[in-house]
Design an enzyme around this catalytic site. Structure first.
Site, PDB file in Angstrom:
ATOM      1  N   ARG B 236       0.821  -1.008   0.191  1.00 28.79           N
ATOM      2  CA  ARG B 236       0.390   0.501  -0.362  1.00 28.79           C
ATOM      3  C   ARG B 236       1.274   1.488  -0.203  1.00 28.79           C
ATOM      4  O   ARG B 236       2.199   1.110   0.017  1.00 28.79           O
ATOM      5  CB  ARG B 236      -1.155   0.091   1.105  1.00 28.79           C
ATOM      6  N   HIS B 237      -0.229   2.306  -0.725  1.00 31.92           N
ATOM      7  CA  HIS B 237       0.904   3.617   0.094  1.00 31.92           C
ATOM      8  C   HIS B 237       0.599   4.258   1.156  1.00 31.92           C
ATOM      9  O   HIS B 237      -0.017   4.244   2.205  1.00 31.92           O
ATOM     10  CB  HIS B 237       0.126   4.903  -1.034  1.00 31.92           C
ATOM     11  N   PRO B 238       2.351   4.544   1.897  1.00 32.84           N
ATOM     12  CA  PRO B 238       1.996   5.400   2.713  1.00 32.84           C
ATOM     13  C   PRO B 238       0.777   5.746   3.260  1.00 32.84           C
ATOM     14  O   PRO B 238       0.594   6.152   4.993  1.00 32.84           O
ATOM     15  CB  PRO B 238       3.717   5.837   3.356  1.00 32.84           C
ATOM     16  N   SER B 239       0.072   7.496   2.621  1.00 35.78           N
ATOM     17  CA  SER B 239      -0.309   8.491   3.218  1.00 35.78           C
ATOM     18  C   SER B 239      -1.200   8.093   2.261  1.00 35.78           C
ATOM     19  O   SER B 239      -2.418   9.420   2.248  1.00 35.78           O
ATOM     20  CB  SER B 239       0.116   9.765   2.995  1.00 35.78           C
TER      21      SER B 239
END
Lengths: 390, 390
Positions: B236-239
């Protein structure tokens, strides 16, 4: 110092070039950051109201987006509504003074605004027009939306990253965006160099997906050589062994013994004289075939002492090694500091924030933060005054 | 067509620039490949005997290194011993005709050969001298050996890549080398553009480790904002959430819903009207906090049909999505083919090998294989004849 420099130019090799920057979020802004850090004047033209979408992306420090701040130093900002006639007139005056226009809208958007390449080239023949998009200006997917995650997955790099049998693994940075930003900076500069010969600007079309394919490098030819698509292989290199992260008594570190001579030196340093004699490990192709057995034997030995011991020993023997660093260790690394690879920007409230610098060292030029990441529209007056003086 | 072009120049924006290329293996050769594909004349000066070490790195196709072939098209080759006076004279004649010298020896080697920057700059004031090294020409680690694996681990990108709790995970391509090659091409072009203003060449010093730090991008500011070093978080993307790879009935695919509007459209398309009403998922920061719960709810729904069904549905609703492709799927992708992102080179025995093309599209220029990856020293006579004509 030239007047331009005293007004906040970082200096550098691209001094004298002006870039009009319509880009948002990451791929485009990373391209223009590279150009700005190298000395180009970058004028960020933002949507009135909220501006660059990245201003709304967290995490936030002191109310400002750290995401936005990490890639927008050394840029000026003006808010222009490209659908409003008065603002369009300003935008076109800016283009008349500029060397480069960069945008990363979905293909079709610039056409709708009346700023397609034929129109721009007819009116501003020396202007380089660089577009960064998910899939490019041509081809069946051209108008599809894309983000970093989409092109990382579609472009194959995720299929090579991770451990066998584990769920999909993203490269831990936005390589889909950053890669495209890098290739777009290369294309923009190539077009400027071409202009030195031809006197004319050109159209640069960089697709995030294309850039992911380019970064696959030898994975494509490896597939042809092996007759099957390569999969993820954890932390080791696909065609060099031992070239991996190894577990010692207290953690992990890297050994990169890239050829037979290094492997022999490694075995001597570790006092494992039997290994190079073993037919399974005699040559690099054999070591690749028996990588698991070799790793087990090496880690058996390495478990006897901590990483620091082994790294010091390997360095004595001139064998490439290194730590497995988290970001905190990177920031504190003496080499990273000596190379001035970290710079500080400031929030609008004045709080400092550390961000990565530009690794392109040309002559004595290093990354300067000549301008803080701009507030939306903060440079309007100075920019308009500059146009009035033309 | 100029005489140079008819002799095998790929054309392109960098026509007319000549690069003398001492580089070996990957980081340096990737830099000069980028320049060669864009039209520069690249003369690869190799060690007599075995030449570029990459020639010995597998896999091999038809006896030729696929590794070497993937990054050495459009280059000429001459073998010169830089310790032998007669060969040094040839090398210096080449430098006199060149715009750029690129090398990726360990720092100190060029000095030992008498080709340090002050000496070269005094003699060839217009020459740009680009060095790519593991740690750079300065700083405490400068003379240490490095390879891709070393800088990937030291530079922090590996600490962000992989799944929590799993062993270290390398980015599945040699981003340590390729990244440095990209930044070095940018630095080289910036110095050429600067020369247009100053008339003088400059020294470009690119370190693989610095480039890894630059690619960390907002991970450094994320650490400052959060007060702790970020770790690996899988796919997933961190933000941004949902921005991840999701499991459907028959495999994995990407959903990248980068903002609230996209998330609402996604839930409508998936017929999950309760989700945007749920306080845990109302805003992006809340969704990031509750990413596991959201993923579970989405995958519950997605398990009802195969990837192709969901991707078609999401595309109808203009929500960014894409397949999780292996390299075979990438090679067969209609967009990759339409963009001409694959080119064929030939082994010395004539067997074709598919490799990645150059994603920098300037005007109508696309990657041409005007020259096959060279045999060691194959262009000696033509190069010497060219010098004699000067």
């Amino acid at each position: 110092m030239t007047p331009a420099a005293s007004q906040g130019s970082p200096g550098g090799p691209l001094q004298g070039f002006t870039v009009i920057d319509l880009t948002r979020v990451l791929a485009g802004p990373y391209c223009t950051l590279l150009l700005a850090d190298l000395g180009a004047r970058v004028i960020k033209v933002e949507q009135p109201g909220l501006g660059d979408d990245a201003r709304q992306i967290g995490p936030f420090v002191d109310g400002d987006s750290a995401y936005f701040m990490s890639v927008n130093r050394n840029k000026e900002s003006i808010a222009l509504d490209l659908k409003a006639p008065a603002d369009r007139a300003v935008f076109e005056q800016l283009l008349a003074t500029a060397d480069v226009l960069v945008e990363n809208f979905r293909p079709g958007t610039m056409e709708k605004l009346g700023y397609d390449w034929p129109a721009l080239h007819a009116r501003f023949p020396r202007l380089v027009f660089t577009s960064v998009s998910g899939f490019g200006q041509t081809g069946p997917y051209s108008r599809r939306p894309a983000y970093d995650m989409v092109v990382q997955a579609m472009g194959g790099i995720m299929s090579l990253t991770g451990h066998p049998g584990a769920p999909p693994t993203r490269v831990g940075v936005s390589i889909g965006d950053l890669g495209a930003g890098l290739y777009a900076a290369i294309g923009t500069q190539a077009a400027l160099l071409q202009r030195g010969r031809t006197g004319l600007g050109d159209r640069v079309d960089v697709a995030m997906l294309d850039c992911q394919v380019a970064l696959l490098e030898n994975a494509i030819s490896r597939m042809e050589a092996d007759g099957r698509a390569p999969g993820p292989i954890g932390s080791r290199h696909p065609s060099i062994t031992p070239f991996d992260v190894f577990r010692a008594a207290d953690g992990w570190f890297v050994i990169a013994a890239g050829n037979d001579a290094l492997f022999q030196r490694l075995c001597a340093a570790l006092e494992l004289p039997a290994l190079p004699e073993d037919a399974r490990f005699a040559t690099n192709p054999e070591r690749c075939r028996h990588h698991e057995a070799l790793k087990q034997l090496l880690e058996q030995r390495l478990s006897a002492a901590p990483c620091a011991h082994w790294q010091a020993l390997l360095m004595q023997h001139n064998i490439p090694t290194g730590g497995y660093n988290d970001v905190a260790a990177v920031v504190n690394d003496p080499q990273v500091q000596a190379r001035e690879m970290l710079v500080q920007v400031r929030t609008q409230g004045g709080r400092p924030l550390t961000v990565a610098g530009n690794p392109v060292h040309v002559g004595a030029h290093r990354t300067q933060v000549a301008r803080q990441p701009p507030r939306l529209d903060q440079d309007r007056e100075a920019i308009l005054a500059g146009l009035a003086r033309q």
